[in-house]
Design an enzyme around this catalytic site. Sequence first.
Site, PDB file in Angstrom:
ATOM      1  N   CYS A  50       0.824  -1.217   0.000  1.00 30.79           N
ATOM      2  CA  CYS A  50       0.000   0.000   0.000  1.00 30.79           C
ATOM      3  C   CYS A  50       0.855   1.262   0.000  1.00 30.79           C
ATOM      4  O   CYS A  50       0.351   2.365  -0.218  1.00 30.79           O
ATOM      5  CB  CYS A  50      -0.944   0.003   1.199  1.00 30.79           C
ATOM      6  SG  CYS A  50      -1.904  -1.509   1.326  1.00 30.79           S
ATOM      7  N   HIS A  63      -3.335   6.915   2.651  1.00 35.70           N
ATOM      8  CA  HIS A  63      -3.777   5.627   2.117  1.00 35.70           C
ATOM      9  C   HIS A  63      -5.182   5.339   2.624  1.00 35.70           C
ATOM     10  O   HIS A  63      -5.475   5.517   3.813  1.00 35.70           O
ATOM     11  CB  HIS A  63      -2.794   4.538   2.565  1.00 35.70           C
ATOM     12  CG  HIS A  63      -3.281   3.145   2.315  1.00 35.70           C
ATOM     13  ND1 HIS A  63      -3.889   2.766   1.131  1.00 35.70           N
ATOM     14  CD2 HIS A  63      -3.271   2.031   3.100  1.00 35.70           C
ATOM     15  CE1 HIS A  63      -4.209   1.484   1.207  1.00 35.70           C
ATOM     16  NE2 HIS A  63      -3.861   1.020   2.390  1.00 35.70           N
ATOM     17  N   ASN A  90     -10.365  -0.424  -0.120  1.00 32.76           N
ATOM     18  CA  ASN A  90      -8.912  -0.328   0.056  1.00 32.76           C
ATOM     19  C   ASN A  90      -8.240  -0.972  -1.155  1.00 32.76           C
ATOM     20  O   ASN A  90      -8.237  -2.193  -1.294  1.00 32.76           O
ATOM     21  CB  ASN A  90      -8.534  -1.037   1.365  1.00 32.76           C
ATOM     22  CG  ASN A  90      -7.041  -1.030   1.649  1.00 32.76           C
ATOM     23  OD1 ASN A  90      -6.222  -0.856   0.747  1.00 32.76           O
ATOM     24  ND2 ASN A  90      -6.682  -1.246   2.898  1.00 32.76           N
TER      25      ASN A  90
END
Length: 341
Positions: free
Chosen positions: A130, A266, A297
């Site tokens: 990520c 993020h 996500n």
Amino acid sequence: MTTPTPKGTGILTAATGSAHARISGIGGYRPRRIVDNHEIATYMDTSDEWIRERTGIVTRHWAGEGESVLEMSQYAARPAMGMAGLSPEDIDLVIVATVSHLYQTPAIATLVATELGITDAAAFDISAACAGYCHGIAMAGDMIRGGSATNALVIGVERLMDVVDKTDRSTGFIFADGAGAAVVSQSDTPGIGPTIWGSDGAQWDVISQRNSWLEVAEDDSLPFPTIGMAGQTVFRWAVWGMAPVARRALEAAGITVDDLDAFIPHQANMRIVDAMIKQLRLPEGISVARDIADTGNTSAASVPLATERMLREGTAPRGGLALQLGFGAGLSYAAQVVVLP
Ligand code: UT7
């Protein structure tokens, strides 16, 4: 025996690049299929209410036919090059951040470059989960300043649902698919602040592929290796560990939270976003990315996708200052202040 005299001292030419680098274009691609929490509840014991409360996610996108890692990368890259006003021949570096390109070799970046008509560019993939996109921006910016590239394409792309078990109560409801891209170019003024980054391999197992390909190849009773996550451990690390990283990135850039136009962390969990806002004492009026609500996500794609949306919807100004922060498996992280294209 006499020691040979070194021949090279002082005769090598060193590369010199642009004084500065900046993001000159952003693009994004969200897969066609929208999946709501009620559908998620058909795969596992969960509910729309629980997922909304614990993550802020209402819907997410799952990739289907015509939406491979390669295809989504191109769909995100083209508008980014368009915003930058550049053609494929202007690009000499392609970096793809992904953990869901399921070939050990070669790098998908080489194929992405070729499909986009970018010829003979340096092209490679990076695996920083990520945090991958923010790693890519750091590398592209530094390579442009160092003289090894002039215009770089940085793509964060994931088809995570290929490597996530839809029935897994620790991951199946949170992860999703998509692609985001940025073009990084030479600049007369600073456009990418210093990157604060790091990792902690001691926590390698808190988000990770469950078995290696070799273990699966050697033991056919093992299932396809999906990603496992110790959610609470990662949550605590993100909430307590990442606000100081964000502060250091602001400090390194020589600015304070008051100078920011946008905060783009993020999109891991809306509660993590809210906790960071509090810890950073982010003044009201600074636009905060909340793309997770209907994007989920998307790991490496989450920061560029959120950026693309904020610019398109006008919630962050073109030319404004944004603090971006990626964090995830590794446990790795990277943060920098950037001037929005
Ligand atoms: O992108 C990379 C970085 N990733 C992250 O930053 C993710 C960080 N972690 C998280 O976002 C959260 O930990 C999750 C959203 C993954 C999980 O939320 P949580 O609040 O940490 O849940 P939990 O594991 O602490 O479980 C709380 C309760 C438990 O019930 P009891 O024991 O309180 O009765 C679980 O059994 O929620 C239950 N639960 C669920 N309920 C419905 C756990 N998973 C689920 C589920 N659906 N999927």
